[in-house]
Design an enzyme around this catalytic site. Structure first.
Site, PDB file in Angstrom:
ATOM      1  N   LYS A   1       0.859  -1.190   0.000  1.00  0.00           N
ATOM      2  CA  LYS A   1       0.000   0.000   0.000  1.00  0.00           C
ATOM      3  C   LYS A   1       0.885   1.226   0.000  1.00  0.00           C
ATOM      4  CE  LYS A   1      -4.067   1.913   0.400  1.00  0.00           C
ATOM      5  NZ  LYS A   1      -3.782   2.690  -0.820  1.00  0.00           N
TER       6      LYS A   1
ATOM      7  N   LYS B   1       5.214   2.043  -2.918  1.00  0.00           N
ATOM      8  CA  LYS B   1       5.175   3.450  -3.327  1.00  0.00           C
ATOM      9  C   LYS B   1       5.427   3.516  -4.815  1.00  0.00           C
ATOM     10  CE  LYS B   1       4.662   7.565  -1.419  1.00  0.00           C
ATOM     11  NZ  LYS B   1       3.844   7.934  -0.245  1.00  0.00           N
TER      12      LYS B   1
ATOM     13  N   ASP C   1      -0.422  11.049  -3.609  1.00  0.00           N
ATOM     14  CA  ASP C   1       0.658  11.634  -2.795  1.00  0.00           C
ATOM     15  C   ASP C   1       0.973  12.991  -3.437  1.00  0.00           C
ATOM     16  OD1 ASP C   1       2.599  10.763  -0.492  1.00  0.00           O
ATOM     17  OD2 ASP C   1       3.911  11.672  -1.961  1.00  0.00           O
TER      18      ASP C   1
ATOM     19  N   THR D   1      -5.069  12.685   6.574  1.00  0.00           N
ATOM     20  CA  THR D   1      -3.665  12.762   6.991  1.00  0.00           C
ATOM     21  C   THR D   1      -3.458  13.952   7.931  1.00  0.00           C
ATOM     22  OG1 THR D   1      -3.104  11.814   4.851  1.00  0.00           O
ATOM     23  CG2 THR D   1      -1.289  12.651   6.175  1.00  0.00           C
TER      24      THR D   1
ATOM     25  N   ASN E   1      -2.195  19.041   0.689  1.00  0.00           N
ATOM     26  CA  ASN E   1      -3.250  18.277   1.362  1.00  0.00           C
ATOM     27  C   ASN E   1      -2.984  18.085   2.856  1.00  0.00           C
ATOM     28  OD1 ASN E   1      -3.994  15.116   2.116  1.00  0.00           O
ATOM     29  ND2 ASN E   1      -5.670  16.310   1.269  1.00  0.00           N
TER      30      ASN E   1
END
Ligand code: NAD
Length: 428
Positions: A70, A106, A146, A190, A221
């Site tokens: 993940k 990633k 991301d 997050t 973000n």
């Protein structure tokens, strides 16, 4: 520790230190120092002017002992095999510390996505899936957004994958738009997760959140919702945020004597996390140097931009008042700066604990996709708070029991869980 700002060497150096403390078997160390699988591929895109431009894409799966890999997909010009390796390794520890049944992965593309037209961005995004779709999947490896990627791009990726495999497969990717398999609360996850851990750190240090001040690096973000949450959840004041000026190709800090208004700043920030500073000045904001956030006289620093931002040199600028460094970004502190934090007794909430909120709600998103039943936002955020609070408590308990730095304690908790899963699966 080695003297480096190469993210992968940093990740390996942090791991090596704790492996030594744990007296980890050398063969297990070798397995965990390196990713299990690495993919690098070309993505040719026909640009709007008719020319073909070749981009390089990556996907790296560090360890999947605890479940499918993940981790996000980063579109950034300085993306390399080593940054992706480091980030994939940190994802393994992050999923373990948050106690979610997933491994670490990633991905990325070396590109400045703000230079692409919408059509070019969609082609590149779909092209990334075209090259890697055989090696990802809901039970194999589940990417997410991301730096430089967003929910719209995740929606395109889910659509492309679904077309290629011949069936609607929302669980292949998380961070999708709400209404297209996405979870409520993922956007805030997050940043709010960062704030839940800051709240727990303040309880531990007996600090009053309502009197606390913070300086934030970044305004994408993570930083936006960390800044919002610091005020709305804790009642504290954020004195400044910083961001990258895309025109001047340099960072700047923006501060306000009464504290910044995150909602107002978000209203004048583009999709890449760059604030239109000219619109803020009439509202009483002050523009300062890119690294001014670091030397503010505050209680909490929240680096939420990129890796290696607090170095052996820049750490000297930090005010004596700072008590907590909450790492919203991945790898913002170099090993040399870590030594200074440890010596000066500054309480670190290490990255893969502090910013685990995103992957936790990504996991909730996958669970909702599997059930084809979606939760209300409050339910998502309450479950997130429970997970983050428990993860923080486990790391703090390890830190106090073993009398080690919080980063080392987080590694100890995570490495222990990953090694246990490897043993149970018969890999060792
Ligand atoms: P983003 O692209 O939305 O925002 C990045 C921000 O950093 C932008 O505001 C940009 O202007 C700013 N920035 C870049 N260089 C800077 C510099 N030199 N000085 C000041 N600001 C600078 O990215 P994001 O999703 O918010 O991610 C930020 C960090 O958090 C990254 O390390 C990422 O890996 C990590 N992270 C993100 C998530 C997530 O869910 N988005 C989850 C966990 C960790």
């Amino acid at each position: 520790m080695s003297n480096t700002t190469n993210a992968f060497e940093m990740a390996q150096s942090q791991f090596d230190d704790v492996a030594e403390m744990l007296n980890l078997d050398p063969q297990v160390r070798e397995m965990l120092r390196w990713p299990t699988r690495e993919f690098k591929f070309q993505i040719p895109v026909k640009m709007d002017d008719g020319n073909i431009r070749v981009f390089f894409g990556y996907r790296i799966q560090h360890n999947d002992a605890r479940g499918p890999s993940k981790g996000g997909i980063r579109f950034h010009p300085s993306e390399t095999m080593d940054t992706v390796r480091a980030l994939s390794m940190w994802m393994t520890w992050k999923c373990a510390v948050a106690d979610i049944p997933l491994g670490g992965g990633k991905g990325g593309v070396a590109v400045d996505s703000s230079t692409l037209s919408l059509a070019e961005k969609e082609k590149l995004t779909r092209g990334w899936i075209g090259q890697i779709y055989r090696n990802i999947g809901p039970r194999l490896d589940v990417p997410a957004p991301d730096v430089g990627t967003n929910s719209q791009m995740m929606g395109w990726m889910m659509d492309e994958y679904s077309k290629l495999v011949g069936q609607y497969t929302p669980g292949v990717i998380t961070g999708k738009p709400v209404g297209s398999g996405g979870s409520l609360g993922r956007t805030e996850a997050t940043g709010y997760g960062v704030i839940y851990t800051v709240r727990e750190a303040m309880k531990h240090l007996k600090l009053d959140p309502a009197k606390a001040t913070a300086a934030v690096q970044g305004f994408g973000n993570v930083a936006q919702y960390a800044a919002k949450g610091f005020k709305e959840i804790l009642g504290g004041k954020v004195v400044c945020v910083s961001c990258w000026d895309r025109e001047e190709r340099a960072p700047f800090t923006i501060s306000h004597p009464d504290g910044v208004d995150a909602d107002f700043l978000m209203s004048i920030t583009d999709q890449y996390g760059s604030i239109e500073k000219k619109k803020a000045v009439p509202e009483g904001y002050i523009i300062e140097d890119g690294d001014a956030w670091l030397s503010k006289d505050v209680d909490v620093l929240i680096p939420s931009a990129l890796e290696a931002q607090i170095t052996g040199d820049s750490v000297k600028k930090i005010s004596d008042r700072v008590k907590i460094v909450a790492e919203g970004a991945n790898g913002p502190t170099t090993p040399e700066a870590d030594v200074v934090f440890e010596k000066n007794n500054i309480f670190i909430i290490p990255d893969f604990l502090c910013n685990a909120g995103g992957v936790t709600v990504s996991y909730f998103e996958g669970v909702q996709n599997d059930m084809n039943f979606y939760w209300q936002k409050d339910e998502v955020l309450n479950r997130l708070d429970t997970k983050m609070t428990r993860a923080f408590a486990n790391v703090l308990e390890m830190s106090e029991r073993e009398k080690v730095f919080m980063r080392d304690a987080a590694y100890m908790v995570s490495i222990g869980k990953v090694v246990e899963a490897m043993e149970m699966r018969g890999w060792l």
